[in-house]
Design a protein around this motif. Sequence first.
Motif, PDB file in Angstrom:
ATOM      1  N   MET A   1      24.508 113.968  86.107  1.00 26.78           N
ATOM      2  CA  MET A   1      25.441 114.757  85.315  1.00 26.78           C
ATOM      3  C   MET A   1      26.766 114.856  86.062  1.00 26.78           C
ATOM      4  SD  MET A   1      25.173 118.739  84.355  1.00 26.78           S
ATOM      5  CE  MET A   1      26.638 119.588  83.899  1.00 26.78           C
ATOM      6  N   SER A   2      27.835 114.546  85.396  1.00 21.88           N
ATOM      7  CA  SER A   2      29.175 114.695  85.956  1.00 21.88           C
ATOM      8  C   SER A   2      29.978 115.552  84.998  1.00 21.88           C
ATOM      9  CB  SER A   2      29.841 113.332  86.095  1.00 21.88           C
ATOM     10  OG  SER A   2      29.098 112.522  86.968  1.00 21.88           O
ATOM     11  N   TYR A   3      30.893 116.317  85.545  1.00 17.70           N
ATOM     12  CA  TYR A   3      31.709 117.123  84.652  1.00 17.70           C
ATOM     13  C   TYR A   3      33.069 117.396  85.245  1.00 17.70           C
ATOM     14  CZ  TYR A   3      29.985 121.122  87.405  1.00 17.70           C
ATOM     15  OH  TYR A   3      29.659 121.987  88.406  1.00 17.70           O
ATOM     16  N   VAL A   4      33.987 117.733  84.350  1.00 21.35           N
ATOM     17  CA  VAL A   4      35.350 118.072  84.723  1.00 21.35           C
ATOM     18  C   VAL A   4      35.709 119.354  83.983  1.00 21.35           C
ATOM     19  CG1 VAL A   4      37.757 117.357  84.632  1.00 21.35           C
ATOM     20  CG2 VAL A   4      35.973 115.641  84.952  1.00 21.35           C
ATOM     21  N   VAL A   5      36.259 120.324  84.692  1.00 20.17           N
ATOM     22  CA  VAL A   5      36.733 121.563  84.092  1.00 20.17           C
ATOM     23  C   VAL A   5      38.178 121.729  84.519  1.00 20.17           C
ATOM     24  CG1 VAL A   5      36.475 124.063  83.997  1.00 20.17           C
ATOM     25  CG2 VAL A   5      34.452 122.622  84.239  1.00 20.17           C
ATOM     26  N   ILE A   6      39.076 121.892  83.565  1.00 21.93           N
ATOM     27  CA  ILE A   6      40.482 122.118  83.898  1.00 21.93           C
ATOM     28  C   ILE A   6      40.878 123.484  83.349  1.00 21.93           C
ATOM     29  CG2 ILE A   6      42.855 121.328  83.637  1.00 21.93           C
ATOM     30  CD1 ILE A   6      41.762 118.502  83.396  1.00 21.93           C
ATOM     31  N   ARG A   7      41.343 124.331  84.218  1.00 23.64           N
ATOM     32  CA  ARG A   7      41.769 125.676  83.860  1.00 23.64           C
ATOM     33  C   ARG A   7      43.298 125.707  83.804  1.00 23.64           C
ATOM     34  NH1 ARG A   7      37.391 128.107  82.369  1.00 23.64           N
ATOM     35  NH2 ARG A   7      35.670 128.068  83.792  1.00 23.64           N
ATOM     36  N   VAL A  80      27.265 117.338  96.980  1.00 19.35           N
ATOM     37  CA  VAL A  80      26.280 118.102  96.220  1.00 19.35           C
ATOM     38  C   VAL A  80      25.044 117.267  95.910  1.00 19.35           C
ATOM     39  CG1 VAL A  80      27.922 119.768  95.264  1.00 19.35           C
ATOM     40  CG2 VAL A  80      27.501 117.625  94.043  1.00 19.35           C
ATOM     41  N   ASP A  81      24.768 116.269  96.741  1.00 17.51           N
ATOM     42  CA  ASP A  81      23.542 115.489  96.571  1.00 17.51           C
ATOM     43  C   ASP A  81      22.345 116.432  96.643  1.00 17.51           C
ATOM     44  OD1 ASP A  81      24.831 113.078  96.324  1.00 17.51           O
ATOM     45  OD2 ASP A  81      24.510 112.462  98.397  1.00 17.51           O
ATOM     46  N   GLY A  82      21.430 116.297  95.718  1.00 20.20           N
ATOM     47  CA  GLY A  82      20.231 117.127  95.711  1.00 20.20           C
ATOM     48  C   GLY A  82      20.384 118.434  94.965  1.00 20.20           C
ATOM     49  N   LEU A  83      21.599 118.799  94.585  1.00 20.36           N
ATOM     50  CA  LEU A  83      21.826 120.036  93.838  1.00 20.36           C
ATOM     51  C   LEU A  83      21.474 119.809  92.370  1.00 20.36           C
ATOM     52  CD1 LEU A  83      23.069 122.945  93.936  1.00 20.36           C
ATOM     53  CD2 LEU A  83      25.223 121.884  93.299  1.00 20.36           C
ATOM     54  N   ASP A  84      20.723 120.700  91.781  1.00 25.14           N
ATOM     55  CA  ASP A  84      20.395 120.626  90.363  1.00 25.14           C
ATOM     56  C   ASP A  84      21.646 121.023  89.575  1.00 25.14           C
ATOM     57  OD1 ASP A  84      19.505 120.957  87.745  1.00 25.14           O
ATOM     58  OD2 ASP A  84      17.659 121.977  88.338  1.00 25.14           O
ATOM     59  N   LEU A  85      22.406 120.021  89.123  1.00 24.95           N
ATOM     60  CA  LEU A  85      23.684 120.291  88.473  1.00 24.95           C
ATOM     61  C   LEU A  85      23.540 120.990  87.128  1.00 24.95           C
ATOM     62  CD1 LEU A  85      25.648 117.059  89.406  1.00 24.95           C
ATOM     63  CD2 LEU A  85      25.909 119.341  90.370  1.00 24.95           C
ATOM     64  N   LEU A  86      22.432 120.759  86.420  1.00 24.70           N
ATOM     65  CA  LEU A  86      22.225 121.477  85.153  1.00 24.70           C
ATOM     66  C   LEU A  86      22.043 122.974  85.410  1.00 24.70           C
ATOM     67  CD1 LEU A  86      19.870 118.991  83.294  1.00 24.70           C
ATOM     68  CD2 LEU A  86      22.274 119.463  82.797  1.00 24.70           C
ATOM     69  N   MET A  87      21.254 123.298  86.424  1.00 23.17           N
ATOM     70  CA  MET A  87      21.056 124.708  86.769  1.00 23.17           C
ATOM     71  C   MET A  87      22.355 125.313  87.293  1.00 23.17           C
ATOM     72  SD  MET A  87      19.103 127.309  86.848  1.00 23.17           S
ATOM     73  CE  MET A  87      17.442 126.728  86.680  1.00 23.17           C
ATOM     74  N   TYR A  88      23.076 124.566  88.115  1.00 21.78           N
ATOM     75  CA  TYR A  88      24.359 125.020  88.652  1.00 21.78           C
ATOM     76  C   TYR A  88      25.327 125.342  87.518  1.00 21.78           C
ATOM     77  CZ  TYR A  88      28.635 124.926  91.475  1.00 21.78           C
ATOM     78  OH  TYR A  88      29.819 125.242  92.080  1.00 21.78           O
ATOM     79  N   ASP A  89      25.379 124.473  86.518  1.00 24.30           N
ATOM     80  CA  ASP A  89      26.254 124.683  85.367  1.00 24.30           C
ATOM     81  C   ASP A  89      25.863 125.951  84.614  1.00 24.30           C
ATOM     82  OD1 ASP A  89      28.411 123.743  83.620  1.00 24.30           O
ATOM     83  OD2 ASP A  89      26.806 123.396  82.159  1.00 24.30           O
ATOM     84  N   ARG A  90      24.561 126.175  84.438  1.00 22.63           N
ATOM     85  CA  ARG A  90      24.095 127.390  83.760  1.00 22.63           C
ATOM     86  C   ARG A  90      24.488 128.645  84.541  1.00 22.63           C
ATOM     87  NH1 ARG A  90      18.069 125.925  82.962  1.00 22.63           N
ATOM     88  NH2 ARG A  90      18.524 123.754  82.553  1.00 22.63           N
TER      89      ARG A  90
END
Length: 107
Positions: A1-7, A80-90
């Motif tokens: 999962m990859s994502y971009v957030v621009i504020r 962030v290798d090994g980080l659960d990105l879906l959980m992080y996003d939640r």
Amino acid sequence: MSYVVIRSCHICLVVFGLTQHDCINRRAFLSDPSTRVSVCVDTTLTEPLGGVVGSQFQVIGRLEQEGRSPVIRARIMRCVDGLDLLMYDRVLKAQLQHLRSRGTHLI
């Protein structure tokens, strides 16, 4: 999962894979192979960069225009290798919802 957030104020958060790192010129190139999106990151404030090509990195910084190309001036860059990105996003979404419910001003 990859994502971009621009504020607002051009502050962004990106999670992409490291494809190239030039420590002499303090540049890293991150990309998402599924969307073919690539971004250049100025790593001046985050050197030395711990990680290898192929690792997933989270970058928080300011999105700026350098010539015709956008560049992220990284303030925070971490592997962030090994980080659960879906959980992080939640968790990030839950935290934002909580802060908004308290009336906290967010960027």
